[in-house]
Write a protein that holds these residues in place. Structure first.
Motif, PDB file in Angstrom:
ATOM      1  N   TYR A  14      -3.829  -3.657  -9.818  1.00 49.99           N
ATOM      2  CA  TYR A  14      -2.868  -4.663 -10.259  1.00 49.99           C
ATOM      3  C   TYR A  14      -2.208  -5.269  -9.024  1.00 49.99           C
ATOM      4  O   TYR A  14      -1.514  -4.559  -8.291  1.00 49.99           O
ATOM      5  CB  TYR A  14      -1.798  -4.039 -11.163  1.00 49.99           C
ATOM      6  N   PRO A  15      -2.390  -6.566  -8.792  1.00 47.76           N
ATOM      7  CA  PRO A  15      -1.899  -7.173  -7.551  1.00 47.76           C
ATOM      8  C   PRO A  15      -0.377  -7.274  -7.434  1.00 47.76           C
ATOM      9  O   PRO A  15       0.125  -7.651  -6.385  1.00 47.76           O
ATOM     10  CB  PRO A  15      -2.539  -8.566  -7.556  1.00 47.76           C
ATOM     11  N   ASP A  16       0.354  -6.952  -8.487  1.00 48.26           N
ATOM     12  CA  ASP A  16       1.813  -7.016  -8.409  1.00 48.26           C
ATOM     13  C   ASP A  16       2.440  -5.625  -8.344  1.00 48.26           C
ATOM     14  O   ASP A  16       3.640  -5.477  -8.503  1.00 48.26           O
ATOM     15  CB  ASP A  16       2.379  -7.789  -9.600  1.00 48.26           C
ATOM     16  N   MET A  17       1.633  -4.611  -8.099  1.00 49.18           N
ATOM     17  CA  MET A  17       2.135  -3.244  -8.052  1.00 49.18           C
ATOM     18  C   MET A  17       2.192  -2.750  -6.614  1.00 49.18           C
ATOM     19  O   MET A  17       1.463  -3.217  -5.742  1.00 49.18           O
ATOM     20  CB  MET A  17       1.271  -2.310  -8.902  1.00 49.18           C
ATOM     21  N   TRP A  18       3.039  -1.769  -6.382  1.00 46.76           N
ATOM     22  CA  TRP A  18       3.221  -1.163  -5.065  1.00 46.76           C
ATOM     23  C   TRP A  18       1.975  -0.409  -4.657  1.00 46.76           C
ATOM     24  O   TRP A  18       1.523  -0.482  -3.524  1.00 46.76           O
ATOM     25  CB  TRP A  18       4.420  -0.212  -5.143  1.00 46.76           C
ATOM     26  N   THR A  19       1.439   0.327  -5.609  1.00 44.67           N
ATOM     27  CA  THR A  19       0.261   1.154  -5.353  1.00 44.67           C
ATOM     28  C   THR A  19      -0.510   1.295  -6.655  1.00 44.67           C
ATOM     29  O   THR A  19       0.022   1.044  -7.732  1.00 44.67           O
ATOM     30  CB  THR A  19       0.680   2.531  -4.791  1.00 44.67           C
ATOM     31  N   ASP A  20      -1.751   1.679  -6.557  1.00 43.65           N
ATOM     32  CA  ASP A  20      -2.538   1.894  -7.770  1.00 43.65           C
ATOM     33  C   ASP A  20      -1.970   3.069  -8.565  1.00 43.65           C
ATOM     34  O   ASP A  20      -1.528   4.065  -7.968  1.00 43.65           O
ATOM     35  CB  ASP A  20      -3.999   2.176  -7.414  1.00 43.65           C
ATOM     36  N   GLY A 182       6.850  -8.619   2.799  1.00 38.49           N
ATOM     37  CA  GLY A 182       6.040  -9.173   1.728  1.00 38.49           C
ATOM     38  C   GLY A 182       5.499  -8.152   0.749  1.00 38.49           C
ATOM     39  O   GLY A 182       4.866  -8.526  -0.250  1.00 38.49           O
ATOM     40  N   ARG A 183       5.716  -6.877   0.975  1.00 45.17           N
ATOM     41  CA  ARG A 183       5.175  -5.850   0.078  1.00 45.17           C
ATOM     42  C   ARG A 183       5.861  -5.917  -1.269  1.00 45.17           C
ATOM     43  O   ARG A 183       7.087  -5.854  -1.355  1.00 45.17           O
ATOM     44  CB  ARG A 183       5.351  -4.465   0.696  1.00 45.17           C
ATOM     45  N   VAL A 184       5.096  -6.059  -2.329  1.00 42.81           N
ATOM     46  CA  VAL A 184       5.651  -6.178  -3.683  1.00 42.81           C
ATOM     47  C   VAL A 184       5.909  -4.811  -4.267  1.00 42.81           C
ATOM     48  O   VAL A 184       5.318  -3.816  -3.855  1.00 42.81           O
ATOM     49  CB  VAL A 184       4.732  -7.010  -4.614  1.00 42.81           C
ATOM     50  N   GLY A 185       6.796  -4.762  -5.264  1.00 46.48           N
ATOM     51  CA  GLY A 185       7.201  -3.492  -5.847  1.00 46.48           C
ATOM     52  C   GLY A 185       6.753  -3.319  -7.287  1.00 46.48           C
ATOM     53  O   GLY A 185       6.251  -4.223  -7.910  1.00 46.48           O
ATOM     54  N   GLN A 186       6.940  -2.100  -7.779  1.00 47.01           N
ATOM     55  CA  GLN A 186       6.693  -1.803  -9.192  1.00 47.01           C
ATOM     56  C   GLN A 186       7.704  -0.798  -9.636  1.00 47.01           C
ATOM     57  O   GLN A 186       8.216  -0.054  -8.844  1.00 47.01           O
ATOM     58  CB  GLN A 186       5.276  -1.288  -9.442  1.00 47.01           C
TER      59      GLN A 186
END
Length: 186
Positions: A14-20, A182-186
Protein backbone atom coordinates in the motif's frame (compact mmCIF):
# COMPACT_ATOMS: atom_id res chain seq x y z
CA UNK A 1 13.54 22.03 -8.90
CA UNK A 2 11.07 22.25 -6.04
CA UNK A 3 11.60 22.85 -2.33
CA UNK A 4 8.65 20.57 -1.61
CA UNK A 5 9.56 17.24 -0.05
CA UNK A 6 8.58 14.26 -2.19
CA UNK A 7 6.40 11.66 -0.48
CA UNK A 8 7.80 8.14 -0.17
CA UNK A 9 7.30 4.89 1.72
CA UNK A 10 9.05 1.60 2.38
CA UNK A 11 5.76 -0.23 1.87
CA UNK A 12 5.28 -2.15 -1.34
CA UNK A 13 1.70 -3.32 -0.79
CA UNK A 14 0.00 0.00 0.00
CA UNK A 15 1.76 3.18 -1.17
CA UNK A 16 0.27 5.31 1.63
CA UNK A 17 1.49 3.11 4.48
CA UNK A 18 4.63 3.37 6.59
CA UNK A 19 5.51 -0.26 6.11
CA UNK A 20 3.93 -3.40 4.72
CA UNK A 21 1.47 -5.03 7.13
CA UNK A 22 3.58 -8.21 7.23
CA UNK A 23 6.60 -6.16 8.38
CA UNK A 24 4.77 -3.98 10.91
CA UNK A 25 6.02 -4.79 14.44
CA UNK A 26 2.72 -3.53 15.85
CA UNK A 27 0.77 -6.28 14.11
CA UNK A 28 0.37 -9.72 15.66
CA UNK A 29 -1.29 -12.95 14.69
CA UNK A 30 -4.22 -14.40 16.58
CA UNK A 31 -6.67 -13.00 19.05
CA UNK A 32 -6.14 -9.63 20.67
CA UNK A 33 -5.44 -9.15 24.36
CA UNK A 34 -7.86 -10.53 26.91
CA UNK A 35 -9.57 -8.07 29.23
CA UNK A 36 -9.61 -4.31 29.68
CA UNK A 37 -6.22 -3.79 31.38
CA UNK A 38 -4.39 -5.86 28.76
CA UNK A 39 -6.23 -4.09 25.93
CA UNK A 40 -5.33 -0.65 27.29
CA UNK A 41 -1.68 -1.67 27.71
CA UNK A 42 -1.63 -3.09 24.18
CA UNK A 43 -2.88 0.17 22.68
CA UNK A 44 -0.39 2.19 24.72
CA UNK A 45 2.48 -0.07 23.64
CA UNK A 46 1.42 0.27 20.00
CA UNK A 47 1.39 4.07 20.13
CA UNK A 48 4.73 4.14 21.92
CA UNK A 49 6.20 1.97 19.19
CA UNK A 50 4.60 4.13 16.51
CA UNK A 51 6.36 7.20 17.88
CA UNK A 52 9.70 5.38 17.79
CA UNK A 53 9.04 4.22 14.24
CA UNK A 54 8.31 7.81 13.16
CA UNK A 55 11.71 8.88 14.51
CA UNK A 56 13.84 5.99 13.27
CA UNK A 57 16.49 6.57 10.66
CA UNK A 58 16.74 10.32 11.23
CA UNK A 59 19.82 12.23 12.32
CA UNK A 60 19.78 14.80 15.16
CA UNK A 61 19.17 17.71 12.77
CA UNK A 62 16.16 15.99 11.22
CA UNK A 63 14.76 14.98 14.62
CA UNK A 64 15.11 18.54 15.92
CA UNK A 65 13.73 20.20 12.77
CA UNK A 66 10.55 22.25 13.29
CA UNK A 67 9.13 21.10 9.99
CA UNK A 68 5.58 22.47 10.32
CA UNK A 69 6.00 26.21 10.94
CA UNK A 70 4.97 28.19 12.87
CA UNK A 71 4.67 25.25 15.30
CA UNK A 72 7.52 24.74 17.76
CA UNK A 73 7.04 20.97 17.49
CA UNK A 74 9.72 18.63 16.26
CA UNK A 75 9.98 14.86 16.51
CA UNK A 76 12.67 15.24 19.16
CA UNK A 77 10.48 17.75 20.98
CA UNK A 78 7.66 15.19 21.01
CA UNK A 79 9.96 12.56 22.56
CA UNK A 80 10.98 15.05 25.25
CA UNK A 81 7.39 16.22 25.76
CA UNK A 82 6.13 12.67 26.27
CA UNK A 83 8.89 12.02 28.82
CA UNK A 84 7.73 15.15 30.63
CA UNK A 85 4.05 14.16 30.63
CA UNK A 86 4.82 10.60 31.76
CA UNK A 87 6.57 12.18 34.75
CA UNK A 88 3.62 14.51 35.32
CA UNK A 89 1.09 11.65 35.30
CA UNK A 90 2.89 9.99 38.21
CA UNK A 91 2.08 13.10 40.22
CA UNK A 92 -1.62 12.46 39.64
CA UNK A 93 -1.39 9.05 41.35
CA UNK A 94 -0.25 10.18 44.77
CA UNK A 95 -0.76 13.08 47.10
CA UNK A 96 2.85 14.30 47.05
CA UNK A 97 3.98 17.55 45.49
CA UNK A 98 4.56 17.35 41.71
CA UNK A 99 7.98 16.18 40.57
CA UNK A 100 10.23 18.91 39.18
CA UNK A 101 10.11 19.42 35.42
CA UNK A 102 12.70 17.49 33.43
CA UNK A 103 13.52 20.28 31.01
CA UNK A 104 12.53 23.48 32.76
CA UNK A 105 9.74 26.01 32.32
CA UNK A 106 6.80 25.81 29.96
CA UNK A 107 7.63 24.49 26.47
CA UNK A 108 11.27 23.85 27.38
CA UNK A 109 10.73 20.27 26.19
CA UNK A 110 10.24 21.66 22.66
CA UNK A 111 12.55 24.67 22.83
CA UNK A 112 15.45 22.59 24.17
CA UNK A 113 15.13 19.96 21.44
CA UNK A 114 18.32 20.93 19.65
CA UNK A 115 20.22 19.04 16.95
CA UNK A 116 22.86 17.40 19.14
CA UNK A 117 23.35 13.65 19.48
CA UNK A 118 23.74 13.97 23.27
CA UNK A 119 20.32 15.69 23.48
CA UNK A 120 18.75 12.95 21.33
CA UNK A 121 20.30 10.17 23.43
CA UNK A 122 19.23 11.83 26.69
CA UNK A 123 15.68 12.31 25.39
CA UNK A 124 15.29 8.60 24.62
CA UNK A 125 16.79 7.64 28.00
CA UNK A 126 14.44 10.06 29.75
CA UNK A 127 11.41 8.71 27.88
CA UNK A 128 12.25 5.06 28.65
CA UNK A 129 12.89 5.82 32.32
CA UNK A 130 9.73 7.91 32.77
CA UNK A 131 7.58 5.34 30.94
CA UNK A 132 8.93 2.53 33.13
CA UNK A 133 8.44 4.48 36.35
CA UNK A 134 4.87 5.50 35.44
CA UNK A 135 4.07 1.93 34.31
CA UNK A 136 5.33 0.63 37.67
CA UNK A 137 3.38 3.23 39.65
CA UNK A 138 0.16 2.36 37.82
CA UNK A 139 0.78 -1.40 38.10
CA UNK A 140 0.55 -0.98 41.88
CA UNK A 141 -3.15 -0.16 41.29
CA UNK A 142 -4.66 -3.12 39.38
CA UNK A 143 -8.28 -2.00 40.00
CA UNK A 144 -9.03 0.30 37.06
CA UNK A 145 -11.90 1.88 38.99
CA UNK A 146 -9.71 2.84 41.95
CA UNK A 147 -9.58 6.58 42.50
CA UNK A 148 -6.22 8.08 43.42
CA UNK A 149 -4.45 11.34 44.10
CA UNK A 150 -5.60 14.81 45.03
CA UNK A 151 -8.00 14.93 42.07
CA UNK A 152 -9.57 11.55 42.89
CA UNK A 153 -8.94 10.35 39.33
CA UNK A 154 -9.55 6.74 38.32
CA UNK A 155 -6.70 4.51 37.17
CA UNK A 156 -8.75 3.80 34.04
CA UNK A 157 -8.91 7.52 33.23
CA UNK A 158 -5.15 7.84 33.65
CA UNK A 159 -4.54 4.91 31.30
CA UNK A 160 -6.97 6.19 28.68
CA UNK A 161 -5.49 9.69 28.94
CA UNK A 162 -2.01 8.28 28.30
CA UNK A 163 -3.26 6.49 25.19
CA UNK A 164 -4.97 9.66 23.99
CA UNK A 165 -1.80 11.71 24.51
CA UNK A 166 0.37 9.29 22.53
CA UNK A 167 -2.25 8.89 19.77
CA UNK A 168 -2.60 12.65 19.34
CA UNK A 169 1.16 13.14 19.19
CA UNK A 170 1.62 10.22 16.79
CA UNK A 171 -0.69 12.15 14.44
CA UNK A 172 1.60 15.15 14.84
CA UNK A 173 4.59 12.87 14.21
CA UNK A 174 3.04 11.74 10.90
CA UNK A 175 2.98 15.31 9.62
CA UNK A 176 6.36 16.26 11.07
CA UNK A 177 8.07 13.21 9.54
CA UNK A 178 6.44 13.69 6.15
CA UNK A 179 7.68 17.28 6.08
CA UNK A 180 11.21 16.24 7.13
CA UNK A 181 11.84 13.61 4.46
CA UNK A 182 8.54 12.76 2.74
CA UNK A 183 7.97 9.44 4.51
CA UNK A 184 4.23 8.80 4.77
CA UNK A 185 2.54 7.37 7.84
CA UNK A 186 -0.11 4.85 8.79
Amino acid sequence: MSDETERWTKATVYPDMWTDPADDPRESEGAGPEGEPATLQDYLASYRLTLRMKCEGLDPEQLARRSVPPSTMSLLGLVRHLAEVERDWRGWIGDAEPLPKLYGARDADFHGAVAEQAVVDAAYRDLEREQAETDAALAAHPDLGERVGKDNISIRELLVHRIEEYARHCGHADLLRECVDGRVGQ
